[in-house]
Design a protein around this motif. Structure first.
Motif, PDB file in Angstrom:
ATOM      1  N   UNK A 122      -6.064  -9.533  40.048  1.00  0.00           N
ATOM      2  CA  UNK A 122      -7.401  -8.949  40.057  1.00  0.00           C
ATOM      3  C   UNK A 122      -7.445  -7.659  40.862  1.00  0.00           C
ATOM      4  N   UNK A 123      -6.921  -7.714  42.084  1.00  0.00           N
ATOM      5  CA  UNK A 123      -7.031  -6.527  42.929  1.00  0.00           C
ATOM      6  C   UNK A 123      -6.057  -6.603  44.090  1.00  0.00           C
ATOM      7  N   UNK A 124      -5.926  -5.479  44.755  1.00  0.00           N
ATOM      8  CA  UNK A 124      -5.174  -5.396  46.000  1.00  0.00           C
ATOM      9  C   UNK A 124      -6.037  -4.626  46.995  1.00  0.00           C
ATOM     10  N   UNK A 125      -6.069  -5.115  48.223  1.00  0.00           N
ATOM     11  CA  UNK A 125      -6.842  -4.468  49.286  1.00  0.00           C
ATOM     12  C   UNK A 125      -5.882  -4.119  50.420  1.00  0.00           C
ATOM     13  N   UNK A 126      -5.812  -2.868  50.836  1.00  0.00           N
ATOM     14  CA  UNK A 126      -4.898  -2.507  51.929  1.00  0.00           C
ATOM     15  C   UNK A 126      -5.283  -3.201  53.228  1.00  0.00           C
ATOM     16  N   UNK A 127      -4.292  -3.478  54.041  1.00  0.00           N
ATOM     17  CA  UNK A 127      -4.524  -3.860  55.426  1.00  0.00           C
ATOM     18  C   UNK A 127      -4.286  -2.631  56.285  1.00  0.00           C
ATOM     19  N   UNK A 128      -4.792  -2.634  57.474  1.00  0.00           N
ATOM     20  CA  UNK A 128      -4.712  -1.453  58.322  1.00  0.00           C
ATOM     21  C   UNK A 128      -4.445  -1.868  59.767  1.00  0.00           C
ATOM     22  N   UNK A 129      -3.559  -1.127  60.434  1.00  0.00           N
ATOM     23  CA  UNK A 129      -3.304  -1.357  61.853  1.00  0.00           C
ATOM     24  C   UNK A 129      -4.353  -0.575  62.620  1.00  0.00           C
ATOM     25  N   UNK A 130      -5.199  -1.290  63.346  1.00  0.00           N
ATOM     26  CA  UNK A 130      -6.295  -0.656  64.088  1.00  0.00           C
ATOM     27  C   UNK A 130      -6.210  -0.989  65.566  1.00  0.00           C
ATOM     28  N   UNK A 131      -6.601  -0.022  66.380  1.00  0.00           N
ATOM     29  CA  UNK A 131      -6.702  -0.219  67.820  1.00  0.00           C
ATOM     30  C   UNK A 131      -8.152  -0.097  68.254  1.00  0.00           C
ATOM     31  N   UNK A 132      -8.477  -0.762  69.334  1.00  0.00           N
ATOM     32  CA  UNK A 132      -9.748  -0.499  69.988  1.00  0.00           C
ATOM     33  C   UNK A 132      -9.750   0.981  70.377  1.00  0.00           C
ATOM     34  N   UNK A 133     -10.765   1.728  69.958  1.00  0.00           N
ATOM     35  CA  UNK A 133     -10.762   3.185  70.153  1.00  0.00           C
ATOM     36  C   UNK A 133     -10.688   3.568  71.632  1.00  0.00           C
ATOM     37  N   UNK A 134     -11.401   2.825  72.488  1.00  0.00           N
ATOM     38  CA  UNK A 134     -11.372   3.130  73.915  1.00  0.00           C
ATOM     39  C   UNK A 134      -9.991   2.856  74.505  1.00  0.00           C
ATOM     40  N   UNK A 135      -9.354   1.776  74.055  1.00  0.00           N
ATOM     41  CA  UNK A 135      -7.998   1.461  74.526  1.00  0.00           C
ATOM     42  C   UNK A 135      -7.018   2.552  74.092  1.00  0.00           C
ATOM     43  N   UNK A 136      -7.149   2.974  72.826  1.00  0.00           N
ATOM     44  CA  UNK A 136      -6.257   4.018  72.317  1.00  0.00           C
ATOM     45  C   UNK A 136      -6.413   5.312  73.112  1.00  0.00           C
ATOM     46  N   UNK A 137      -7.648   5.668  73.446  1.00  0.00           N
ATOM     47  CA  UNK A 137      -7.887   6.889  74.220  1.00  0.00           C
ATOM     48  C   UNK A 137      -7.328   6.757  75.636  1.00  0.00           C
ATOM     49  N   UNK A 138      -7.514   5.578  76.238  1.00  0.00           N
ATOM     50  CA  UNK A 138      -7.034   5.360  77.605  1.00  0.00           C
ATOM     51  C   UNK A 138      -5.512   5.415  77.685  1.00  0.00           C
ATOM     52  N   UNK A 284     -17.996  -0.164  35.398  1.00  0.00           N
ATOM     53  CA  UNK A 284     -18.943  -0.925  36.223  1.00  0.00           C
ATOM     54  C   UNK A 284     -18.220  -1.784  37.253  1.00  0.00           C
ATOM     55  N   UNK A 285     -17.175  -2.505  36.815  1.00  0.00           N
ATOM     56  CA  UNK A 285     -16.426  -3.357  37.741  1.00  0.00           C
ATOM     57  C   UNK A 285     -15.693  -2.501  38.766  1.00  0.00           C
ATOM     58  N   UNK A 286     -15.123  -1.393  38.331  1.00  0.00           N
ATOM     59  CA  UNK A 286     -14.435  -0.505  39.262  1.00  0.00           C
ATOM     60  C   UNK A 286     -15.374  -0.009  40.357  1.00  0.00           C
ATOM     61  N   UNK A 287     -16.590   0.370  39.964  1.00  0.00           N
ATOM     62  CA  UNK A 287     -17.539   0.895  40.953  1.00  0.00           C
ATOM     63  C   UNK A 287     -18.007  -0.204  41.902  1.00  0.00           C
ATOM     64  N   UNK A 288     -18.182  -1.423  41.387  1.00  0.00           N
ATOM     65  CA  UNK A 288     -18.618  -2.519  42.252  1.00  0.00           C
ATOM     66  C   UNK A 288     -17.502  -2.952  43.195  1.00  0.00           C
ATOM     67  N   UNK A 289     -16.262  -2.930  42.712  1.00  0.00           N
ATOM     68  CA  UNK A 289     -15.141  -3.239  43.582  1.00  0.00           C
ATOM     69  C   UNK A 289     -14.967  -2.163  44.654  1.00  0.00           C
ATOM     70  N   UNK A 290     -15.250  -0.920  44.283  1.00  0.00           N
ATOM     71  CA  UNK A 290     -15.089   0.184  45.235  1.00  0.00           C
ATOM     72  C   UNK A 290     -15.982  -0.001  46.456  1.00  0.00           C
ATOM     73  N   UNK A 291     -17.146  -0.625  46.258  1.00  0.00           N
ATOM     74  CA  UNK A 291     -18.039  -0.890  47.387  1.00  0.00           C
ATOM     75  C   UNK A 291     -17.391  -1.846  48.388  1.00  0.00           C
ATOM     76  N   UNK A 292     -16.436  -2.642  47.901  1.00  0.00           N
ATOM     77  CA  UNK A 292     -15.708  -3.573  48.761  1.00  0.00           C
ATOM     78  C   UNK A 292     -14.380  -2.974  49.222  1.00  0.00           C
ATOM     79  N   UNK A 293     -14.180  -1.681  48.923  1.00  0.00           N
ATOM     80  CA  UNK A 293     -12.944  -0.961  49.254  1.00  0.00           C
ATOM     81  C   UNK A 293     -11.735  -1.617  48.593  1.00  0.00           C
ATOM     82  N   UNK A 294     -11.958  -2.154  47.388  1.00  0.00           N
ATOM     83  CA  UNK A 294     -10.910  -2.840  46.642  1.00  0.00           C
ATOM     84  C   UNK A 294     -10.620  -2.093  45.349  1.00  0.00           C
ATOM     85  N   UNK A 295      -9.365  -2.091  44.959  1.00  0.00           N
ATOM     86  CA  UNK A 295      -8.946  -1.430  43.730  1.00  0.00           C
ATOM     87  C   UNK A 295      -8.525  -2.478  42.705  1.00  0.00           C
ATOM     88  N   UNK A 296      -9.141  -2.486  41.498  1.00  0.00           N
ATOM     89  CA  UNK A 296      -8.714  -3.424  40.463  1.00  0.00           C
ATOM     90  C   UNK A 296      -7.234  -3.218  40.137  1.00  0.00           C
TER      91      UNK A 296
END
Length: 327
Positions: A122-138, A284-296
């Motif tokens: 159906x779809x694939x959704x990327x994962x992302x490595x994220x840091x707490x912004x304040x921690x990253x700045x410090x 229509x499905x592509x646009x609705x999936x895009x709201x979920x940041x998902x790619x069919x």
């Protein structure tokens, strides 16, 4: 006066008219397709399943979504495996159920390789490595390379959170540590939302999160996105590089797709593949999936089956690397 034959005829007609509504209802139930979602209502898997169910009603007729959550998706997926192979009971295969769980659980109530017929991814959704912004700045960390350099210079000072032992975030973290040659303490939470709250509050330094979940906090500046885990950059956050650009070969994302019980006739599988594939390609499905940041990601049944085989092989190595076990 009505003769005996007329009375019998009228009585039969009256009985038939009373029986018709019940017959029609039973007939409708017999031709209603259900999609078993192995997670609770309201999540992205449930939402996308309902979008597709609505999109194929012109082709397949009534399609309903049934939520059967529990045991990391095992309960719902097991129900699909045990259903009649008539094309009327479908399920959702996920990264967990068909990639991670075969190695995380000592015993599964289904065989991911033999108990199902693949229909389409159906779809694939990327994962992302994220840091707490304040921690990253410090810590003066603005790139993935700088995070790795900090980890090497300060062994044991970094930690990361996940939705629990054996979760996709946990496995991604262990693979990252292994390939980067650093050590970071794993802090397991009871689910993805508590893990994100732990990151936002500064309890942990970084997470591997689903992009759909993290995007709002990335955009608000609360989280610092260092890299996406897919092989290519995401069209949603094209400015964020890939982990693979720094650690070649690193590739993890979240996916799910449609399956049917093993033994479902090939002709039925093809019919379902065409119906859902056409829906996934619709604007229509592509646009609705895009709201979920998902790619069919529509595929042939053979492509989806091969993909799941590769995912099982990948996660076997990752689960062993992490040492995670549920039972």
């Amino acid at each position: 006066m009505l003769n005996r034959r007329q009375l019998i005829t009228r009585s039969a007609l009256a009985s038939a008219s009373l029986a018709l509504p019940g017959f029609a209802s039973a007939q409708a139930a017999a031709t209603t397709t259900r999609i078993v979602v192995p997670f609770a209502a309201g999540g992205p898997i449930d939402v996308t399943a309902r979008i597709l169910a609505e999109a194929v009603k012109g082709t397949l007729g009534t399609v309903i979504v049934e939520n059967r959550p529990g045991a990391g998706g095992n309960i719902g997926v097991s129900a699909v495996a045990k259903a009649a192979p008539d094309g009327l009971t479908l399920g959702i295969a996920t990264t967990a159920s068909h990639g991670i769980n075969p190695w995380l659980f000592k015993q599964l109530p289904y065989d991911p390789a033999r108990d199902f017929a693949a229909i389409t991814q159906m779809l694939r959704v990327p994962n992302v490595l994220v840091m707490n912004a304040e921690t990253a700045a410090r810590l003066k960390i603005t790139t993935l390379a700088e995070l790795i350099a900090y980890g090497k210079a300060n062994p044991g000072k970094l930690n990361y959170g996940s939705g629990g032992n054996g979760s996709a975030g946990h496995l991604a973290g262990e693979l990252f540590k292994n390939q980067a040659g650093i050590f970071a303490v794993h802090i397991p939470y009871n689910g993805g939302n508590p893990a994100q709250l732990g990151l936002l509050s500064g309890q942990v330094d970084f997470n591997f999160d689903n992009l759909a979940t993290a995007a709002a906090n990335i955009r608000s500046g609360k989280l610092k996105a260092l890299a996406v885990t897919t092989a290519q950059r995401s069209s949603v956050v094209p400015e964020v590089p890939t982990v693979a650009a720094t650690l070649p070969g690193f590739e993890i994302d979240t996916w799910w797709g449609l399956i049917a019980p093993a033994g479902t006739p090939a002709e039925t599988v093809r019919k379902l593949n065409t119906a859902f594939g056409d829906a996934l390609k619709s604007p229509e499905v592509k646009s609705r999936f895009a709201l979920l940041l998902a790619e069919p990601a529509p595929s042939t049944p053979e492509q989806f089956d091969d993909f799941m085989k590769r995912e099982r092989a990948k996660y076997e190595r990752m689960v062993k690397l992490s040492g995670a076990q549920v039972d």
